[in-house]
Design an enzyme around this catalytic site. Structure first.
Site, PDB file in Angstrom:
ATOM      1  CB  ILE A 107       0.100   4.740   4.888  1.00 36.75           C
ATOM      2  CG1 ILE A 107       0.439   4.234   3.473  1.00 36.75           C
ATOM      3  CG2 ILE A 107      -0.426   3.628   5.771  1.00 36.75           C
ATOM      4  CD1 ILE A 107       1.545   3.186   3.448  1.00 36.75           C
ATOM      5  CB  SER A 108      -3.434   6.144   0.699  1.00 37.97           C
ATOM      6  OG  SER A 108      -3.289   7.520   0.712  1.00 37.97           O
TER       7      SER A 108
END
Length: 271
Positions: A107-108
């Protein structure tokens, strides 16, 4: 245990550190120093006393202080969709860094989510259609759905079926749950390079992995007046902003240098 309940430090305790890890959904400029939100929590914390919601708000406020979020609408949506619900249990949800989510995916970092939301904000108005390619844990798809509302449509496409299943569970726990139940938000297993024609054309398209060149199906599915944000390149990559003009022509500009993993097949990602 009390050792799990780490309090958020004051602003003066924030650290600035380089971030340079590969990130399926994008981490922003490669080797760029960014303020770290030194505040850790777990999903169990979030459910136990509501502290996670407060820490999520603190994370957003700290991103604002460092000039990484300027849009009031993006502040609102990132405060509404709690990041802790979209990271693996036990990981520090509110640190400004990408997190591993399994299947060679991540996940960024929050600052990268903010960047993409701000770039797409004008194309995420109520009633508009948005496509999230490489939707991962579902966080950004949930943000898109919240912005376009029940009269709009937000589609996530992810080629790892296990991530599709888990992202739906994540969304069901979030403030976007009613949009999922109502049908304006959905997540599908598929090859995002082909887009999702069923609900095209899209006002906004986000791509969370680097393509050697912009996939033609995504350009075709972009609505005139629409915008796509996509990392492009192999060794050297740029986050490109693709605007489709009303006459159907396309304008492309580079926003910043980034480092993403390749936009590829499921089999290639898992090897």
């Amino acid at each position: 245990m009390s050792s799990d309940n780490l309090a958020c430090p004051s602003t003066s305790d924030l650290r600035t550190q380089p971030v340079a890890a590969l990130d399926k959904e994008g981490i922003g400029p490669a080797m760029t120093s960014i303020p770290m939100i030194a505040c850790s929590t777990s999903l169990s914390e979030h459910h136990s006393g509501g502290s996670g919601t407060n820490k999520n708000k603190q994370m957003v406020e700290q991103l604002q202080r460092y000039g990484l979020i300027s849009s009031k609408k993006v502040v609102e949506v990132m405060e509404t969709i709690d990041r802790a619900l979209f990271v693996p249990d036990g990981t520090p949800a509110y640190v400004d860094s990408p997190m591993a989510i399994g299947y060679n995916a991540t996940i960024s970092a929050p600052h990268m989510h903010a960047t993409c939301l701000q770039l797409l904000e004008e194309n995420l108005q109520p009633g508009m259609h948005a496509l999230d390619v490489g939707s991962g844990t579902g966080y950004l798809t949930a943000c898109f759905a919240t912005m376009v509302g029940p009269q709009g449509r937000a589609i996530g496409v992810e080629h790892i079926p296990e991530l599709v299943a888990s992202s739906i569970k994540n969304i069901e726990k979030s403030a976007a749950a009613s949009l999922l139940k109502g049908g304006s938000l959905s997540v599908h297993a598929g090859d995002g390079r082909e887009g999702w024609p069923e609900h095209a054309p899209y006002d906004a398209i986000h791509v969370g992995a680097a393509a050697p060149e912009i996939p033609q199906p995504l350009i075709d599915q972009l609505k005139p007046g629409g915008r796509m944000v996509i990392p492009v390149g192999k060794i050297f990559q740029d986050l490109q902003v693709v605007d489709k003009n009303l006459d159907g022509s396309v304008s492309i500009r580079s926003e910043t240098a980034v480092r993403y993993v390749p936009l590829t097949s499921r089999d290639a990602q898992l090897t």
